[in-house]
Design a protein around this motif. Structure first.
Motif, PDB file in Angstrom:
ATOM      1  N   LYS A  73       0.880  -1.132   0.297  1.00 21.16           N
ATOM      2  CA  LYS A  73      -0.153  -0.036  -0.043  1.00 21.16           C
ATOM      3  C   LYS A  73       0.860   1.138   0.027  1.00 21.16           C
ATOM      4  O   LYS A  73       0.520   2.367  -0.618  1.00 21.16           O
ATOM      5  N   ASP A  74       1.976   1.341   0.725  1.00 17.92           N
ATOM      6  CA  ASP A  74       2.697   2.340   0.702  1.00 17.92           C
ATOM      7  C   ASP A  74       3.298   2.935  -0.539  1.00 17.92           C
ATOM      8  O   ASP A  74       3.470   3.845  -1.158  1.00 17.92           O
ATOM      9  N   TYR A  75       3.813   1.763  -1.364  1.00 16.87           N
ATOM     10  CA  TYR A  75       4.411   2.029  -2.569  1.00 16.87           C
ATOM     11  C   TYR A  75       3.320   2.354  -3.596  1.00 16.87           C
ATOM     12  O   TYR A  75       3.661   3.251  -4.552  1.00 16.87           O
ATOM     13  N   ASN A  76       2.055   1.880  -3.419  1.00 20.43           N
ATOM     14  CA  ASN A  76       1.154   1.948  -4.190  1.00 20.43           C
ATOM     15  C   ASN A  76       0.721   3.600  -4.174  1.00 20.43           C
ATOM     16  O   ASN A  76       0.337   4.337  -5.074  1.00 20.43           O
ATOM     17  N   ASN A  77       0.486   3.929  -2.889  1.00 19.75           N
ATOM     18  CA  ASN A  77       0.091   5.258  -2.632  1.00 19.75           C
ATOM     19  C   ASN A  77       1.049   6.311  -2.995  1.00 19.75           C
ATOM     20  O   ASN A  77       0.854   7.429  -3.394  1.00 19.75           O
ATOM     21  N   ALA A  78       2.643   5.871  -3.044  1.00 17.39           N
ATOM     22  CA  ALA A  78       3.393   6.881  -3.527  1.00 17.39           C
ATOM     23  C   ALA A  78       3.624   6.845  -5.143  1.00 17.39           C
ATOM     24  O   ALA A  78       4.423   7.764  -5.708  1.00 17.39           O
ATOM     25  N   GLY A  79       2.930   5.797  -5.763  1.00 18.08           N
ATOM     26  CA  GLY A  79       3.057   5.837  -7.121  1.00 18.08           C
ATOM     27  C   GLY A  79       4.463   5.240  -7.870  1.00 18.08           C
ATOM     28  O   GLY A  79       4.989   5.424  -8.666  1.00 18.08           O
ATOM     29  N   VAL A  80       4.987   4.492  -6.758  1.00 15.97           N
ATOM     30  CA  VAL A  80       6.388   3.827  -7.134  1.00 15.97           C
ATOM     31  C   VAL A  80       6.138   2.309  -7.623  1.00 15.97           C
ATOM     32  O   VAL A  80       5.229   1.554  -7.061  1.00 15.97           O
ATOM     33  N   PRO A  81       6.524   2.159  -8.788  1.00 15.58           N
ATOM     34  CA  PRO A  81       6.125   0.762  -9.653  1.00 15.58           C
ATOM     35  C   PRO A  81       6.796  -0.442  -9.235  1.00 15.58           C
ATOM     36  O   PRO A  81       7.709  -0.823 -10.070  1.00 15.58           O
ATOM     37  N   MET A  82       6.856  -0.432  -7.867  1.00 11.54           N
ATOM     38  CA  MET A  82       7.381  -2.043  -7.471  1.00 11.54           C
ATOM     39  C   MET A  82       6.739  -3.022  -7.960  1.00 11.54           C
ATOM     40  O   MET A  82       5.469  -2.800  -8.587  1.00 11.54           O
ATOM     41  N   LEU A  83       7.321  -4.122  -7.953  1.00 16.63           N
ATOM     42  CA  LEU A  83       6.799  -5.414  -8.689  1.00 16.63           C
ATOM     43  C   LEU A  83       5.241  -5.784  -8.228  1.00 16.63           C
ATOM     44  O   LEU A  83       4.601  -6.062  -8.778  1.00 16.63           O
ATOM     45  N   THR A  84       5.271  -5.589  -6.712  1.00 19.29           N
ATOM     46  CA  THR A  84       4.005  -5.809  -6.192  1.00 19.29           C
ATOM     47  C   THR A  84       2.875  -4.917  -6.538  1.00 19.29           C
ATOM     48  O   THR A  84       1.746  -5.535  -6.660  1.00 19.29           O
ATOM     49  N   VAL A  85       3.310  -3.811  -6.893  1.00 19.14           N
ATOM     50  CA  VAL A  85       2.186  -2.978  -7.554  1.00 19.14           C
ATOM     51  C   VAL A  85       1.811  -3.221  -9.032  1.00 19.14           C
ATOM     52  O   VAL A  85       0.900  -3.055  -9.430  1.00 19.14           O
ATOM     53  N   THR A  86       2.800  -3.400  -9.673  1.00 21.25           N
ATOM     54  CA  THR A  86       2.534  -3.360 -11.227  1.00 21.25           C
ATOM     55  C   THR A  86       2.203  -4.930 -11.620  1.00 21.25           C
ATOM     56  O   THR A  86       1.474  -4.920 -12.633  1.00 21.25           O
ATOM     57  N   HIS A  87       2.600  -6.268 -11.204  1.00 18.78           N
ATOM     58  CA  HIS A  87       2.495  -7.344 -11.334  1.00 18.78           C
ATOM     59  C   HIS A  87       1.706  -8.135 -10.262  1.00 18.78           C
ATOM     60  O   HIS A  87       1.537  -9.452 -10.557  1.00 18.78           O
TER      61      HIS A  87
END
Length: 308
Positions: free
Chosen positions: A197-211
């Motif tokens: 959720k942290d990376y998603n909120n920050a708009g950082v395209p970590m693998l967990t967010v994108t895939h």
């Protein structure tokens, strides 16, 4: 990058605030691995030269941290894990962080070159540039492979320590670099699994967010399987020995098991058990590098006293 924080005009920045910009926890790992790289090299280094080399490598790492915090101030402000850093907390201005990072960068590179050799200084300069520009400004916000390629920045310190002692690059330096480089993705992806959720909120395209989590777990397993034989291989070089080989076999056996458990775990498990496996894997990953480099140091010490 935008300065997303408001500096409290009544607050006067303390030494600790500026020191926090240097990412002291990351710096401690840099200091240790650089020290080991220096000590296991087959060239005896004068203690004062060795101390200066490790000190300037540490300062260079701190410079990278300050430049990273300057650039990432906007996303640090919206992530719970980083919201208390000096810039988003309003304790230090982004401009001060930039000035500190640039000043320490120049100082560390020049002084390392004077204390040791130009190749070591060049590698340190490249490491700072890679972390601050290639990773922070480009990769981190543009690709889910950010931590894979960007992990090179954290992998250079033992190689720089080795080069500071020997003046050249060898297989051992490359393998120490590769050990950290291959360890970095599973280490950070495990963290990203329970901080998605942290990376998603920050708009950082970590693998967990994108895939998604399933693909991330697959990647953790693959990288861990590639890491294990590489880590053991280091034990068969001139800097390896019985202590390192024992640690490498046991630690990588546990690491592979942890990655396998992450890969096969049930997404629908009870809320109380969620991410327990990932957190356990992540916590051991913090110890993983320390154990390997401590073992290298132990074997070097045994050789120095004639036991090997």
């Amino acid at each position: 990058m935008t300065d997303a924080t408001i500096i409290d005009a009544e607050y006067e920045a303390q030494f600790g605030d500026y020191f926090a910009l240097l990412k002291p926890r990351v710096m401690s790992l840099v200091v240790f691995t650089a020290f080991v790289g220096l000590m296991v090299a087959p060239v005896q280094v004068h203690p004062i030269i060795g101390f200066c080399a490790v000190l300037f490598i540490a300062v260079g790492a701190g410079a990278s941290g300050a430049l990273n915090m300057w650039w990432d101030a906007d996303i640090d402000a919206v992530m719970s894990r980083t919201a208390r850093r000096p810039i988003p907390a309003g304790k230090v201005s982004a401009q001060d962080a930039l000035s500190l990072g640039l000043a320490l960068s120049g100082f560390s590179v020049v002084m390392l070159g004077l204390a040791t050799n130009l190749l070591a200084a060049g590698l340190l300069a490249f490491t700072i540039f890679f972390y601050a520009v290639v990773y922070s400004m480009w990769l981190k916000r543009s690709t889910p492979q950010n931590i894979v390629i960007g992990g090179a920045a954290g992998a250079f310190p033992p190689a720089i320590g080795w080069v500071a002692a020997t003046g050249s690059v060898s297989l051992e330096a490359v393998l120490m670099f590769a050990l950290i480089f291959m360890w970095t993705p599973p280490h950070f992806w495990a963290l990203a699994l329970f901080l998605r959720k942290d990376y998603n909120n920050a708009g950082v395209p970590m693998l967990t967010v994108t895939h998604g989590r399933k693909v991330t777990r697959q990647h953790i397993l693959v990288y861990t399987l590639l890491l294990a034989p590489l880590a053991v291989w280091l034990g068969f070089t001139q800097i390896g020995g019985p202590v390192y080989l024992t640690v490498a076999v046991l630690a990588n056996g546990w690491f592979v098991k942890g990655a396998y458990d992450i890969w096969r775990r049930d997404e629908n498990m009870a809320e109380a058990d969620k991410y327990r496996t990932e957190k356990s894997f992540f916590q051991f990953s913090l110890l993983y590098l320390f154990l390997h480099f401590l073992a290298l140091l132990a074997d070097a010490s045994l050789r120095a006293v004639g036991f090997l």
